[in-house]
Design an enzyme around this catalytic site. Sequence first.
Site, PDB file in Angstrom:
ATOM      1  N   GLU A   1       0.881  -1.172   0.000  1.00 14.44           N
ATOM      2  CA  GLU A   1       0.000   0.000   0.000  1.00 14.44           C
ATOM      3  C   GLU A   1       0.915   1.218   0.000  1.00 14.44           C
ATOM      4  OE1 GLU A   1      -3.283   0.044  -0.207  1.00 14.44           O
ATOM      5  OE2 GLU A   1      -3.644  -2.100  -0.040  1.00 14.44           O
TER       6      GLU A   1
ATOM      7  N   CYS B   1      -2.118   9.526   2.329  1.00 18.85           N
ATOM      8  CA  CYS B   1      -1.654   8.889   1.087  1.00 18.85           C
ATOM      9  C   CYS B   1      -2.569   9.206  -0.086  1.00 18.85           C
ATOM     10  CB  CYS B   1      -1.538   7.382   1.278  1.00 18.85           C
ATOM     11  SG  CYS B   1      -3.069   6.611   1.813  1.00 18.85           S
TER      12      CYS B   1
HETATM   13  P1  NAD Z   1       7.588   5.149   7.473  1.00 18.72           P
HETATM   14  O1  NAD Z   1       8.871   5.897   7.415  1.00 18.72           O
HETATM   15  O2  NAD Z   1       6.868   5.026   8.765  1.00 18.72           O
HETATM   16  O3  NAD Z   1       7.842   3.713   6.888  1.00 18.72           O
HETATM   17  C1  NAD Z   1       6.849   2.735   6.871  1.00 18.72           C
HETATM   18  C2  NAD Z   1       7.372   1.480   7.489  1.00 18.72           C
HETATM   19  O4  NAD Z   1       8.510   1.043   6.778  1.00 18.72           O
HETATM   20  C3  NAD Z   1       7.795   1.659   8.944  1.00 18.72           C
HETATM   21  O5  NAD Z   1       7.205   0.658   9.732  1.00 18.72           O
HETATM   22  C4  NAD Z   1       9.307   1.548   8.902  1.00 18.72           C
HETATM   23  O6  NAD Z   1       9.824   0.890  10.039  1.00 18.72           O
HETATM   24  C5  NAD Z   1       9.563   0.727   7.668  1.00 18.72           C
HETATM   25  N1  NAD Z   1      10.822   1.075   7.025  1.00 18.72           N
HETATM   26  C6  NAD Z   1      11.284   2.321   6.746  1.00 18.72           C
HETATM   27  N2  NAD Z   1      12.484   2.261   6.116  1.00 18.72           N
HETATM   28  C7  NAD Z   1      12.769   0.941   5.979  1.00 18.72           C
HETATM   29  C8  NAD Z   1      13.865   0.209   5.396  1.00 18.72           C
HETATM   30  N3  NAD Z   1      14.914   0.828   4.848  1.00 18.72           N
HETATM   31  N4  NAD Z   1      13.815  -1.147   5.445  1.00 18.72           N
HETATM   32  C9  NAD Z   1      12.764  -1.777   6.004  1.00 18.72           C
HETATM   33  N5  NAD Z   1      11.716  -1.148   6.572  1.00 18.72           N
HETATM   34  C10 NAD Z   1      11.716   0.176   6.563  1.00 18.72           C
HETATM   35  O7  NAD Z   1       6.530   5.746   6.501  1.00 18.72           O
HETATM   36  P2  NAD Z   1       6.729   6.463   5.137  1.00 18.72           P
HETATM   37  O8  NAD Z   1       7.336   5.518   4.154  1.00 18.72           O
HETATM   38  O9  NAD Z   1       7.298   7.823   5.332  1.00 18.72           O
HETATM   39  O10 NAD Z   1       5.146   6.625   4.833  1.00 18.72           O
HETATM   40  C11 NAD Z   1       4.683   7.554   3.996  1.00 18.72           C
HETATM   41  C12 NAD Z   1       4.325   6.907   2.676  1.00 18.72           C
HETATM   42  O11 NAD Z   1       3.335   5.922   2.902  1.00 18.72           O
HETATM   43  C13 NAD Z   1       3.734   7.885   1.696  1.00 18.72           C
HETATM   44  O12 NAD Z   1       4.258   7.633   0.439  1.00 18.72           O
HETATM   45  C14 NAD Z   1       2.245   7.545   1.740  1.00 18.72           C
HETATM   46  O13 NAD Z   1       1.572   7.878   0.560  1.00 18.72           O
HETATM   47  C15 NAD Z   1       2.293   6.073   1.985  1.00 18.72           C
HETATM   48  N6  NAD Z   1       1.051   5.594   2.589  1.00 18.72           N
HETATM   49  C16 NAD Z   1       0.267   4.791   1.847  1.00 18.72           C
HETATM   50  C17 NAD Z   1      -0.942   4.345   2.356  1.00 18.72           C
HETATM   51  C18 NAD Z   1      -1.841   3.466   1.552  1.00 18.72           C
HETATM   52  O14 NAD Z   1      -2.793   2.956   2.124  1.00 18.72           O
HETATM   53  N7  NAD Z   1      -1.592   3.264   0.275  1.00 18.72           N
HETATM   54  C19 NAD Z   1      -1.326   4.725   3.651  1.00 18.72           C
HETATM   55  C20 NAD Z   1      -0.478   5.526   4.391  1.00 18.72           C
HETATM   56  C21 NAD Z   1       0.719   5.959   3.847  1.00 18.72           C
END
Ligand code: NAD
Length: 453
Positions: free
Chosen positions: A210, A244
């Site tokens: 997602e 998102c």
């Molecule tokens: P985040 O930094 O919290 O990362 C998400 C998860 O990934 C965390 O649990 C983190 O521990 C893990 N993570 C981060 N870097 C990692 C790595 N190098 N290796 C393994 N795991 C790792 O969140 P984010 O990525 O900043 O979230 C924002 C993004 O999420 C935006 O692009 C948003 O659009 C998307 N999003 C999508 C939805 C959906 O339903 N499609 C919902 C919410 C957010």
Amino acid sequence: MSREQLVVQRARKSFQTGKTKLLEHRIHHLRNLLRFVTERRKDIAESVKKDLGKSEHGTELFETLGLEGEIKLAIDKLAEWAAPRPVEKSLLTISDEVFVHPEPLGVVLIIGAWNYPWAVTLQPLVGAIAAGNAAVIKPSEVSCHSAKVMEELLPQYLDKDLYPVVTGGVPETQELLKQRFDHVFYTGSSTVGKLVMEAAARNLTPVTLELGGKSPCYIDKNCDITVACRRITWGKFVNCGQTCIAPDYILCEPSIRSRVLEEIKNCIKEFYTDDPKTFEDYGRIINKQHFKRIMALMEGSAVAIGGDSDESQCYIAPTVLKDVTGESKVMKEEIFGPLLPIITVSGVEEAIQFINEREKALVIYVFSHDNKLIKRVIAETSSGALLANDCLVHFTVSSLPFGGVGNSGMGCYHGRYSFDQLSHLRSCLIKQLKLEGVNSMRYPPHTAKKLSW
Ligand code: NAD
């Protein structure tokens, strides 16, 4: 043995007892999850307030209400979803039992994001429990207060071995990803999504991703611009744009641009007052790193509305940018913050072209009175979802699959889709050991005579 290894091993051992196959077990845990959400409403709201500066009612509206709805639906429909699904028969199977039997996958890893830390972590859990899986829950470390409350309180309501919460940052998530799971359900950025998929591939583990992206919003001139701008202002600036499915940028014709600006300006004032910084329903950017990233995105674009900021509070005012082109910095990545660029196009033709030249979005928004124009955008573009004449609300419709396509993700969930996504839909065919005569054609020797039968 690492903590992560131990947790996964325990979850698998517990899954292997077979207890999650019982529907009563699943219903019991879904009810407990519902009890958790209702009894701990205040703890949840306080954690989100600390993480994102959101009001209690804002959290109820955008996190817990939807979650409660999903749990209630799963409780209500579980027997139907889990029942064998008879399929159409052919002449060859007319006297057989032919059906699809949904079965649990095993141990699911759920990795959540920080922007709606409860909804995006626990909604997949509803599907995992309903489908009879064990699930290791990894909340985002970025929304650290929510993660802490989840770690402390959720185990008081759910089986600790089957549904453990593992907190930690990137190293812990990477350690988890080294373990063997039967499905990984990841919510977050496309960049990390690729790493998750790579890690899962080592064990041939299927994934649901997602992800995000830049969701375009086309405003047709044949439209109630006042209503359109109210809905867009709401969809964009709720949670400070850290949604998102927020409309990332507006596409419209030059002839309506100043009207659009005027209407959005009025709505910002109406929704968030003249001073959003002190208004309780306007939150904050999650941390300094994201604050700096969003501020830098403004470089090279002219501020039409807002533009104020305060780094010490991670505050950025609702901001609209003009004189933006496809080449501007703000168009190079998902904004995920309270900046709304307006780009002018000559009409729907050019809007479609602009959209199709970019990665597939999570949603495309269209505002128009003209149903034919809306259908044209549906026919000539691709995205996770298309929503006409409103923002965000498709997320709340459990009968619609929620998910991305291409760069915005793969797989989907919500309602029955969550159940199916986290089940194996097993094909079952039960034949009788009689009527052997009809099988003679398939046994050697393969003669012309047999085929002409
Ligand atoms: P985040 O930094 O919290 O990362 C998400 C998860 O990934 C965390 O649990 C983190 O521990 C893990 N993570 C981060 N870097 C990692 C790595 N190098 N290796 C393994 N795991 C790792 O969140 P984010 O990525 O900043 O979230 C924002 C993004 O999420 C935006 O692009 C948003 O659009 C998307 N999003 C999508 C939805 C959906 O339903 N499609 C919902 C919410 C957010």
